[in-house]
Structures are given as structure tokens and as C-alpha cells.
Design an enzyme around this catalytic site. Sequence first.
Site, PDB file in Angstrom:
ATOM      1  N   LYS A 109       0.810  -1.190   0.000  1.00 26.02           N
ATOM      2  CA  LYS A 109       0.000   0.000   0.000  1.00 26.02           C
ATOM      3  C   LYS A 109       0.859   1.262   0.000  1.00 26.02           C
ATOM      4  O   LYS A 109       0.382   2.354  -0.294  1.00 26.02           O
ATOM      5  CB  LYS A 109      -0.885   0.041   1.270  1.00 26.02           C
ATOM      6  N   ASP A 169      14.751  -0.970   0.768  1.00 26.74           N
ATOM      7  CA  ASP A 169      15.522  -1.188   1.986  1.00 26.74           C
ATOM      8  C   ASP A 169      16.548  -2.288   1.702  1.00 26.74           C
ATOM      9  O   ASP A 169      17.588  -2.029   1.104  1.00 26.74           O
ATOM     10  CB  ASP A 169      14.529  -1.541   3.097  1.00 26.74           C
ATOM     11  N   LYS A 222      17.173   3.496   0.895  1.00 26.03           N
ATOM     12  CA  LYS A 222      18.054   3.252   2.052  1.00 26.03           C
ATOM     13  C   LYS A 222      19.205   2.380   1.564  1.00 26.03           C
ATOM     14  O   LYS A 222      19.272   1.184   1.855  1.00 26.03           O
ATOM     15  CB  LYS A 222      17.292   2.513   3.152  1.00 26.03           C
ATOM     16  N   PHE A 245      13.553   4.507  10.784  1.00 29.50           N
ATOM     17  CA  PHE A 245      12.274   3.989  10.297  1.00 29.50           C
ATOM     18  C   PHE A 245      11.351   5.164  10.063  1.00 29.50           C
ATOM     19  O   PHE A 245      11.168   6.002  10.942  1.00 29.50           O
ATOM     20  CB  PHE A 245      11.687   3.019  11.333  1.00 29.50           C
TER      21      PHE A 245
END
Length: 172
Positions: free
Chosen positions: A41, A101, A129, A150
Site C-alpha cells: 500500500k 531497503d 536506504k 524507520f
Amino acid sequence: MGEKLELLFSQKEIEQVVARLAKEISADYATKNVVLIGVLKGAFVFLADLVRQLTIPVEIDFMRISSYGSQKESSGKIKVTKDVEVPLEGKDVLIIEDIVDTGLSLKFLVDHILAQNPSSLRICALVDKKARREVEVQVDYIGFEMEEGFIVGYGIDFDERYRYLPAIFVVN
Ligand code: IMP
Ligand code: MG
């Protein structure tokens, strides 16, 4: 509850970055048959803002994947929970992702989409990241880079919370 949110990227900064990406993408894909695939999402807000800044016609679709196995860490075991519906064969596909990530999710998406014979495939991510990468994936369009932390907001969640926030925050 109880987390502290610290502003990382403001609405204005995000707006500028999205405009820059839209300009690059519009120029690169001016003569192509583009299908943008938003990864649900997290990428829904980013995709919605990005497409409204494009100056080229595009088709839009969505995919959703989920990791299974160990909850705690990126196990790399991923399954498709909502597949693409638009035919991708012969199309110029651009994946629109919120965050890269470890790269495991994107690697899976790339392999999944390549199996449908698009004529090209590139990746656009709002946040990269890079330092946390475990598998190599080439991200062609990058909004922001960050080292660690985060983040939430602008579509991105922590346990389904904070997606509605208009800017991006670090959770402490
Ligand atoms: P990867 O497979 O490790 O690259 O995971 C990428 C996905 O993990 C992203 O698309 C996000 O859904 C999620 N993710 C990674 N970092 C964050 C974060 O800082 N906040 C929220 N979700 C994150
Ligand atoms: Mg995601």
C-alpha cells in the site's frame, strides 16, 4: 502509540522531489508505452501525486506483495497477494515503490514482472536506504536517500498507522 515522530521530509520538499522525478520520467518516456505499477500500500500517495505531474500519457496498475515466514526480519520469502491486471508484454514498465531497503521485495517484483516480457523495466523509489541493501537492484529514479531510521507518513506506515500524514517523519 507513544512513538515520537520527527519531521524528516516536509510537504514542500516532497513536492519538489516529486516534480523533479515527474520531469525526468516524462522526458525519458515521451515516446513509450508506459505502465506504472504502484506497489501497495505504501506507494499509493506517491503514485497519485507523481502521475498528476507527468506530461505524458500512462497506464496505471497496482501490485501487492507480502513477506511470509519469520515476522521479525525480512525473510525474503515473498508472495503476490494482488497481481497486475494490465497486460505488460511489449510495454515499458516502471515500478513505483515507496522505499527500497534490503532490496528483497524489489528483486522479487522485478523477476515477477520480467516473466511477463515487458519491453523495458525500470524502478522509481521515493526513498532509497542504500546502506541497508542485501541484494543488488538498480533503482533508476530516486527521490530521497537516507542512511538509517524507520519512517512513516505520505503513504508509509508503522503497523498500518500514520499513512495519512502529508509529510515524512522518523519514528523514535
Ligand atoms: P525491502 O524488501 O527490505 O527492500 O523492503 C522494502 C519495504 O519494506 C518497503 O516497500 C516498505 O514497505 C518496508 N519498509 C522499509 N523501510 C521502511 C520504513 O522505514 N518505514 C516503513 N516501511 C518500511
Ligand atoms: Mg512497500
